[in-house]
Design a protein around this motif. Structure first.
Motif, PDB file in Angstrom:
ATOM      1  N   VAL A  32       1.081  -1.194  -0.136  1.00  0.00           N
ATOM      2  CA  VAL A  32      -0.250   0.194  -0.025  1.00  0.00           C
ATOM      3  C   VAL A  32       0.834   1.203   0.210  1.00  0.00           C
ATOM      4  CG1 VAL A  32      -1.598  -1.452   1.319  1.00  0.00           C
ATOM      5  CG2 VAL A  32      -0.425   0.302   2.274  1.00  0.00           C
ATOM      6  N   VAL A  33       0.384   2.311  -0.268  1.00  0.00           N
ATOM      7  CA  VAL A  33       1.072   3.765  -0.476  1.00  0.00           C
ATOM      8  C   VAL A  33       0.162   3.908   0.723  1.00  0.00           C
ATOM      9  CG1 VAL A  33       1.747   5.485  -1.736  1.00  0.00           C
ATOM     10  CG2 VAL A  33       2.110   3.630  -2.392  1.00  0.00           C
ATOM     11  N   GLY A  34       0.541   4.735   1.810  1.00  0.00           N
ATOM     12  CA  GLY A  34      -0.380   6.065   2.528  1.00  0.00           C
ATOM     13  C   GLY A  34      -0.609   7.203   1.704  1.00  0.00           C
ATOM     14  N   THR A  35      -1.499   7.233   2.528  1.00  0.00           N
ATOM     15  CA  THR A  35      -1.924   9.220   2.490  1.00  0.00           C
ATOM     16  C   THR A  35      -0.493   9.855   2.850  1.00  0.00           C
ATOM     17  OG1 THR A  35      -2.603   9.020   4.446  1.00  0.00           O
ATOM     18  CG2 THR A  35      -4.591   8.979   2.652  1.00  0.00           C
ATOM     19  N   ASP A  36       0.224   9.094   3.519  1.00  0.00           N
ATOM     20  CA  ASP A  36       2.004  10.239   3.681  1.00  0.00           C
ATOM     21  C   ASP A  36       2.585   9.542   2.646  1.00  0.00           C
ATOM     22  OD1 ASP A  36       2.143   7.572   3.982  1.00  0.00           O
ATOM     23  OD2 ASP A  36       2.967   7.329   6.429  1.00  0.00           O
TER      24      ASP A  36
ATOM     25  N   MET B 229      -7.134   5.079   5.563  1.00  0.00           N
ATOM     26  CA  MET B 229      -6.852   5.736   4.021  1.00  0.00           C
ATOM     27  C   MET B 229      -5.577   5.080   3.359  1.00  0.00           C
ATOM     28  SD  MET B 229     -10.505   6.127   3.247  1.00  0.00           S
ATOM     29  CE  MET B 229     -10.148   7.253   2.257  1.00  0.00           C
ATOM     30  N   VAL B 230      -5.672   5.110   1.770  1.00  0.00           N
ATOM     31  CA  VAL B 230      -4.081   4.334   0.934  1.00  0.00           C
ATOM     32  C   VAL B 230      -4.567   5.333  -0.296  1.00  0.00           C
ATOM     33  CG1 VAL B 230      -4.185   2.648   1.827  1.00  0.00           C
ATOM     34  CG2 VAL B 230      -5.444   2.598   0.243  1.00  0.00           C
ATOM     35  N   LEU B 231      -3.660   5.482  -0.970  1.00  0.00           N
ATOM     36  CA  LEU B 231      -3.496   6.535  -2.036  1.00  0.00           C
ATOM     37  C   LEU B 231      -3.695   5.505  -3.465  1.00  0.00           C
ATOM     38  CD1 LEU B 231      -0.541   9.079  -1.576  1.00  0.00           C
ATOM     39  CD2 LEU B 231      -3.653   9.921  -2.004  1.00  0.00           C
ATOM     40  N   GLY B 232      -3.205   4.231  -3.152  1.00  0.00           N
ATOM     41  CA  GLY B 232      -2.683   2.983  -4.090  1.00  0.00           C
ATOM     42  C   GLY B 232      -2.172   1.667  -2.887  1.00  0.00           C
ATOM     43  N   ALA B 233      -3.005   0.205  -3.880  1.00  0.00           N
ATOM     44  CA  ALA B 233      -2.542  -0.633  -3.848  1.00  0.00           C
ATOM     45  C   ALA B 233      -2.654  -2.303  -4.147  1.00  0.00           C
ATOM     46  CB  ALA B 233      -4.219  -1.447  -2.320  1.00  0.00           C
ATOM     47  N   GLY B 234      -1.832  -2.808  -4.052  1.00  0.00           N
ATOM     48  CA  GLY B 234      -2.029  -4.094  -5.064  1.00  0.00           C
ATOM     49  C   GLY B 234      -0.732  -4.941  -4.612  1.00  0.00           C
ATOM     50  N   GLU B 235      -0.228  -5.798  -5.330  1.00  0.00           N
ATOM     51  CA  GLU B 235       0.549  -6.852  -5.458  1.00  0.00           C
ATOM     52  C   GLU B 235       2.083  -6.443  -6.146  1.00  0.00           C
ATOM     53  OE1 GLU B 235      -0.895 -10.830  -6.097  1.00  0.00           O
ATOM     54  OE2 GLU B 235      -1.328 -10.695  -4.095  1.00  0.00           O
ATOM     55  N   ILE B 236       3.098  -6.093  -5.813  1.00  0.00           N
ATOM     56  CA  ILE B 236       4.460  -5.966  -6.361  1.00  0.00           C
ATOM     57  C   ILE B 236       5.691  -7.336  -5.860  1.00  0.00           C
ATOM     58  CG2 ILE B 236       4.982  -4.800  -4.045  1.00  0.00           C
ATOM     59  CD1 ILE B 236       6.018  -2.509  -5.566  1.00  0.00           C
TER      60      ILE B 236
ATOM     61  N   ARG C 142       2.402 -12.043   1.511  1.00  0.00           N
ATOM     62  CA  ARG C 142       1.753 -11.660  -0.004  1.00  0.00           C
ATOM     63  C   ARG C 142      -0.015 -12.174   0.271  1.00  0.00           C
ATOM     64  NH1 ARG C 142       1.635 -15.075  -5.414  1.00  0.00           N
ATOM     65  NH2 ARG C 142      -0.328 -14.265  -6.330  1.00  0.00           N
ATOM     66  N   ARG C 143       0.154 -12.505   1.267  1.00  0.00           N
ATOM     67  CA  ARG C 143      -1.643 -12.811   1.902  1.00  0.00           C
ATOM     68  C   ARG C 143      -1.991 -12.219   2.693  1.00  0.00           C
ATOM     69  NH1 ARG C 143       1.575 -16.724  -0.326  1.00  0.00           N
ATOM     70  NH2 ARG C 143       0.658 -18.452  -1.986  1.00  0.00           N
ATOM     71  N   SER C 144      -1.398 -11.340   3.042  1.00  0.00           N
ATOM     72  CA  SER C 144      -2.060 -10.460   3.978  1.00  0.00           C
ATOM     73  C   SER C 144      -3.283  -9.254   3.256  1.00  0.00           C
ATOM     74  CB  SER C 144      -1.177  -9.044   4.122  1.00  0.00           C
ATOM     75  OG  SER C 144       0.549  -9.741   5.111  1.00  0.00           O
ATOM     76  N   GLU C 145      -3.701  -8.927   4.119  1.00  0.00           N
ATOM     77  CA  GLU C 145      -4.576  -7.939   3.585  1.00  0.00           C
ATOM     78  C   GLU C 145      -4.737  -6.898   3.459  1.00  0.00           C
ATOM     79  OE1 GLU C 145      -7.772  -8.642   2.386  1.00  0.00           O
ATOM     80  OE2 GLU C 145      -7.720 -10.424   2.520  1.00  0.00           O
ATOM     81  N   HIS C 146      -4.729  -6.099   2.148  1.00  0.00           N
ATOM     82  CA  HIS C 146      -4.844  -4.630   2.180  1.00  0.00           C
ATOM     83  C   HIS C 146      -4.365  -3.394   2.501  1.00  0.00           C
ATOM     84  CE1 HIS C 146      -4.236  -6.382  -1.954  1.00  0.00           C
ATOM     85  NE2 HIS C 146      -2.723  -5.671  -2.116  1.00  0.00           N
ATOM     86  N   VAL C 147      -6.163  -4.039   3.730  1.00  0.00           N
ATOM     87  CA  VAL C 147      -6.786  -2.944   4.442  1.00  0.00           C
ATOM     88  C   VAL C 147      -5.796  -2.863   5.448  1.00  0.00           C
ATOM     89  CG1 VAL C 147      -8.302  -4.561   5.277  1.00  0.00           C
ATOM     90  CG2 VAL C 147      -8.760  -2.083   5.857  1.00  0.00           C
TER      91      VAL C 147
END
Length: 97
Positions: free
Chosen positions: A39-43, A63-70, A51-56
């Motif tokens: 995730v990229v946080g609002t900061d 809140m986040v600016l972006g999320a995914g897998e990398i 990998r198997r972690s929840e984005h939240v």
């Protein structure tokens, strides 16, 4: 899902190559071959989790600016994958002023 987030369960804040190396040293060899949850946080900070972690959970329910897998690959010549050239000396992603 947000209600299930526990304090201290967020992803690791990565702010440098050294920070990533330190975090990566604690991962198993098989885990390093898989993509990570990010995730990229609002900061503006990058946070990584297995990998198997929840984005939240990765950003502690914020809140986040972006999320995914990398995924990351270490190569001898670290270059920009978009321009196939050396990375710029200065940060070049800020919006125009």
């Amino acid at each position: 899902m947000k209600a299930a987030v526990r304090p201290g369960s967020g992803g690791c804040r990565i702010s440098s190559a050294a920070g990533f190396s330190h975090w990566g040293a604690g991962r198993s060899a098989p885990e390093l071959t898989e993509p990570f949850t990010f995730v990229v946080g609002t900061d503006g900070a990058l946070r990584l989790a297995p990998r198997r972690s929840e984005h939240v959970a990765c950003d502690g329910g914020d809140m986040v600016l972006g999320a995914g897998e990398i995924s990351f690959v270490r190569e001898n010549d670290f270059v920009c994958v978009f321009r196939d050239s050396d990375l710029p000396e200065a940060w070049n992603v800020d919006p125009p002023v």
